[in-house]
Design an enzyme around this catalytic site. Sequence first.
Site, PDB file in Angstrom:
ATOM      1  N   LEU A  15       3.605  -3.299   8.550  1.00 20.65           N
ATOM      2  CA  LEU A  15       5.127  -3.679   8.386  1.00 20.65           C
ATOM      3  C   LEU A  15       6.218  -2.366   8.111  1.00 20.65           C
ATOM      4  O   LEU A  15       7.184  -2.417   7.903  1.00 20.65           O
ATOM      5  CB  LEU A  15       5.440  -4.682   7.326  1.00 20.65           C
ATOM      6  CG  LEU A  15       5.047  -6.049   7.515  1.00 20.65           C
ATOM      7  CD1 LEU A  15       4.949  -6.829   6.357  1.00 20.65           C
ATOM      8  CD2 LEU A  15       5.535  -6.628   8.846  1.00 20.65           C
ATOM      9  N   ASP A 145      -6.274  -8.722   0.809  1.00 20.26           N
ATOM     10  CA  ASP A 145      -7.513  -8.050   1.291  1.00 20.26           C
ATOM     11  C   ASP A 145      -8.305  -7.763  -0.129  1.00 20.26           C
ATOM     12  O   ASP A 145      -8.116  -7.626  -1.244  1.00 20.26           O
ATOM     13  CB  ASP A 145      -6.932  -6.532   1.547  1.00 20.26           C
ATOM     14  CG  ASP A 145      -6.252  -6.383   2.703  1.00 20.26           C
ATOM     15  OD1 ASP A 145      -6.244  -7.421   3.520  1.00 20.26           O
ATOM     16  OD2 ASP A 145      -5.685  -5.165   3.245  1.00 20.26           O
ATOM     17  N   ILE A 146      -9.607  -7.791   0.276  1.00 16.62           N
ATOM     18  CA  ILE A 146     -10.822  -8.046  -0.901  1.00 16.62           C
ATOM     19  C   ILE A 146     -10.484  -6.317  -1.530  1.00 16.62           C
ATOM     20  O   ILE A 146     -10.536  -6.372  -2.498  1.00 16.62           O
ATOM     21  CB  ILE A 146     -12.061  -8.201  -0.513  1.00 16.62           C
ATOM     22  CG1 ILE A 146     -12.259  -9.766  -0.196  1.00 16.62           C
ATOM     23  CG2 ILE A 146     -13.138  -7.931  -1.325  1.00 16.62           C
ATOM     24  CD1 ILE A 146     -13.207 -10.439   0.345  1.00 16.62           C
ATOM     25  N   THR A 186      10.234 -18.751   6.682  1.00 14.33           N
ATOM     26  CA  THR A 186       9.992 -18.221   5.536  1.00 14.33           C
ATOM     27  C   THR A 186       8.867 -18.428   4.599  1.00 14.33           C
ATOM     28  O   THR A 186       8.468 -17.831   3.639  1.00 14.33           O
ATOM     29  CB  THR A 186      11.327 -18.312   4.373  1.00 14.33           C
ATOM     30  OG1 THR A 186      11.122 -19.956   3.895  1.00 14.33           O
ATOM     31  CG2 THR A 186      12.639 -18.129   5.053  1.00 14.33           C
ATOM     32  N   PRO A 188       5.521 -17.913   5.122  1.00 16.23           N
ATOM     33  CA  PRO A 188       4.474 -16.880   5.227  1.00 16.23           C
ATOM     34  C   PRO A 188       5.185 -15.964   3.878  1.00 16.23           C
ATOM     35  O   PRO A 188       4.285 -15.498   3.264  1.00 16.23           O
ATOM     36  CB  PRO A 188       4.549 -16.092   6.482  1.00 16.23           C
ATOM     37  CG  PRO A 188       4.912 -17.073   7.545  1.00 16.23           C
ATOM     38  CD  PRO A 188       5.901 -17.992   6.849  1.00 16.23           C
ATOM     39  N   THR A 189       6.260 -15.474   3.657  1.00 12.61           N
ATOM     40  CA  THR A 189       6.856 -14.925   2.722  1.00 12.61           C
ATOM     41  C   THR A 189       6.673 -15.658   1.491  1.00 12.61           C
ATOM     42  O   THR A 189       6.113 -15.061   0.345  1.00 12.61           O
ATOM     43  CB  THR A 189       8.185 -14.483   2.942  1.00 12.61           C
ATOM     44  OG1 THR A 189       8.416 -13.894   4.059  1.00 12.61           O
ATOM     45  CG2 THR A 189       8.968 -14.029   1.877  1.00 12.61           C
ATOM     46  N   ASP A 238      14.683  -4.681  12.133  1.00 11.33           N
ATOM     47  CA  ASP A 238      14.185  -3.867  13.138  1.00 11.33           C
ATOM     48  C   ASP A 238      15.307  -2.873  13.450  1.00 11.33           C
ATOM     49  O   ASP A 238      16.328  -3.145  13.932  1.00 11.33           O
ATOM     50  CB  ASP A 238      13.796  -4.640  14.479  1.00 11.33           C
ATOM     51  CG  ASP A 238      12.513  -5.555  14.256  1.00 11.33           C
ATOM     52  OD1 ASP A 238      11.801  -5.354  13.157  1.00 11.33           O
ATOM     53  OD2 ASP A 238      12.229  -6.435  14.655  1.00 11.33           O
ATOM     54  N   CYS A 374      -3.024  24.322  17.564  1.00  8.03           N
ATOM     55  CA  CYS A 374      -4.518  24.507  17.540  1.00  8.03           C
ATOM     56  C   CYS A 374      -5.632  24.364  18.659  1.00  8.03           C
ATOM     57  O   CYS A 374      -5.629  25.528  19.226  1.00  8.03           O
ATOM     58  CB  CYS A 374      -4.692  23.223  16.478  1.00  8.03           C
ATOM     59  SG  CYS A 374      -6.435  23.371  15.381  1.00  8.03           S
ATOM     60  N   HIS A 498      -1.124  23.872  12.656  1.00  7.61           N
ATOM     61  CA  HIS A 498      -0.295  22.617  12.985  1.00  7.61           C
ATOM     62  C   HIS A 498       1.004  22.626  12.327  1.00  7.61           C
ATOM     63  O   HIS A 498       1.388  22.095  11.298  1.00  7.61           O
ATOM     64  CB  HIS A 498      -1.033  21.482  12.566  1.00  7.61           C
ATOM     65  CG  HIS A 498      -2.427  20.847  12.948  1.00  7.61           C
ATOM     66  ND1 HIS A 498      -2.249  20.243  14.253  1.00  7.61           N
ATOM     67  CD2 HIS A 498      -3.651  21.498  12.928  1.00  7.61           C
ATOM     68  CE1 HIS A 498      -3.507  19.934  14.635  1.00  7.61           C
ATOM     69  NE2 HIS A 498      -4.281  20.602  13.712  1.00  7.61           N
ATOM     70  N   GLU A 500       3.772  21.249  13.084  1.00  8.52           N
ATOM     71  CA  GLU A 500       3.979  19.833  13.292  1.00  8.52           C
ATOM     72  C   GLU A 500       4.238  19.038  11.607  1.00  8.52           C
ATOM     73  O   GLU A 500       5.033  18.279  11.317  1.00  8.52           O
ATOM     74  CB  GLU A 500       3.651  18.720  14.036  1.00  8.52           C
ATOM     75  CG  GLU A 500       2.132  18.328  13.890  1.00  8.52           C
ATOM     76  CD  GLU A 500       1.180  19.311  14.515  1.00  8.52           C
ATOM     77  OE1 GLU A 500       1.407  20.546  14.701  1.00  8.52           O
ATOM     78  OE2 GLU A 500       0.128  18.690  14.801  1.00  8.52           O
TER      79      GLU A 500
HETATM   80  N1  GLN Z   1     -11.388  21.135  17.985  1.00 10.65           N
HETATM   81  C1  GLN Z   1     -10.919  22.487  17.547  1.00 10.65           C
HETATM   82  C2  GLN Z   1     -11.524  22.953  16.335  1.00 10.65           C
HETATM   83  O1  GLN Z   1     -12.186  22.453  15.636  1.00 10.65           O
HETATM   84  C3  GLN Z   1      -9.457  22.143  17.400  1.00 10.65           C
HETATM   85  C4  GLN Z   1      -8.978  21.315  16.249  1.00 10.65           C
HETATM   86  C5  GLN Z   1      -7.570  21.019  16.136  1.00 10.65           C
HETATM   87  O2  GLN Z   1      -6.630  20.963  17.260  1.00 10.65           O
HETATM   88  N2  GLN Z   1      -6.893  20.264  15.220  1.00 10.65           N
HETATM   89  O3  GLN Z   1     -11.291  24.192  16.067  1.00 10.65           O
END
Ligand code: GLN
Length: 524
Positions: A15, A145-146, A186, A188-189, A238, A374, A498, A500
């Site tokens: 959700l 959930d258990i 309502t 389920p809520t 939404d 990576c 990474h 990102e």
């Molecule tokens: N598989 C590659 C490694 O282990 C790259 C890993 C990744 O892209 N996060 O080095």
Amino acid sequence: MAKYIFITGGVVSSLGKGVAAASCGALLQSRGYSVHARKFDPYLNIDPGTMSPFQHGEVYVTDDGFETDLDLGYYERFLGIKLSRNDSVSGGRIYWDVLNAERRGDYLGATVQMIPHVSNKIKEYINAPTDTDFVVYEIGGTVGDIEGKIFLESIRQFANDVGRKNVMFVHLTLAPYLEKSGELKTKPTQMSVRELLENGIQADMLIVRSPRMLTVDERAKIGMFCNLPAKNVISGIDVDNIYEIPLAYDAQHVFDIIAQHFDLPCAAGNTDKFQKIKHYLNADLPEVNIGIVGKYFDVPDAYKSLNEALFHAGMQNNVHVKLKKINAETFSADDAVGLDGILVPGGFGTRGVAGKIAAAGYARENRVPYMGICLGMQIAVIEFARNVLGIEDANSTEFSKNCTPVINIMADHDSADMGGTLRLGAYPCVITPGTLAEKVYGSNYISERHRHRYEMDISLEKEFAKHGMIISGRSPDGRLPEIVEIKDHPFFIAGQFHPEFQSSPYSGHPLFNAFIAAAIKYRG
Ligand code: GLN
């Protein structure tokens, strides 16, 4: 003492509790309060590090090298905070702690039980010190959930320990819409709130996911059955983009509900940064097409942070970024037609590697902006070694044992076993002056997060440089290549990390911002 907001979910999973938690946190920040965010995941894995992206979506990595649930990415991005290993705690880790304590004899011969030993361990994590005004705590899974029971029991106890006035329970549910009868249901809520109450937890606010706003009558009905004021029943409507959610909550006075619960003064907030995002979303702007050559596309969440970072970079560059998901296993040059940039993201295992190498080669030869993350860096290095240096069998030892290894495991993290052998978390990187990397980052010393096992073999540096691929970023000790780039190319850069994970919706990330800028330039 900090105030605690616990977010639970009911009726169905998925959700968006993470975004709901982050949005509540953002509203508190907008009124000047400091906020920390944490998550419990009741499952039995010690952490999500060994879970497949096909099952669990992206594994997020913190600065301190902990593999966490992707919801921590939402918290860091929305709230602009940095989290660490004690902010993402699974059921498995709790039991692991308890059973290890039992083996050490810490319980002095007592019979070890769910209550108090497991519940106390959970409360220890809840009580971990924080210097913020608020802690927003998401409980993963669905009420009923258990695995989740002991977590509900522990937050119930915690509220009793610290006083009900210091704790707010927010419950996220679903009101399905029945097309035939034209009704929003309502029940389920009601049942989910009742189930929560069976665990001793009375919801203080409900966020009811639904395709349209709840009517006044529906809110009153839910409030009556669920034992809370109708005004504390919010529509989790939404929206097109998650950054609209704080605004949707603000419009429904979510901060005032929280303020009233904790006896805080009501205050108007500054939500400019979210308004700005909304404005960008609706703006008529040019588009750039970015191809992601990957393999985890069947799971919408597998490239969560990557998609976010590209979205942020589009915002910084005043363009809309159109993502084309290209299956690496079937990549051909036709897939690259119309692309303004090619990105090869992280990944594990041999599947799709050939297509990724072809994509990197296409970008190099056709001078299309390329960004490698990576595995995407390792791929660029292999491609260059094969097709420019002429080392036909150049490869990573991850994919072939009989090869000329240009990508290899370093001697000091050399176990091939899964788990525990990855280079994880933030590492510093020194950037060479005069390189594209320096221009992109505007700095010679950066920190980026890692999650990989293999590294480029730095002994090949001279050979690569002679042909135009240089190492422009490396570990401070000079042993590990961190960034490579191709000199005579408009924009070809790849990092062993990474980026990102550190992109912000409010400022983007230098590498992504520059990649999108290059894509705009390429498009002309
Ligand atoms: N598989 C590659 C490694 O282990 C790259 C890993 C990744 O892209 N996060 O080095």
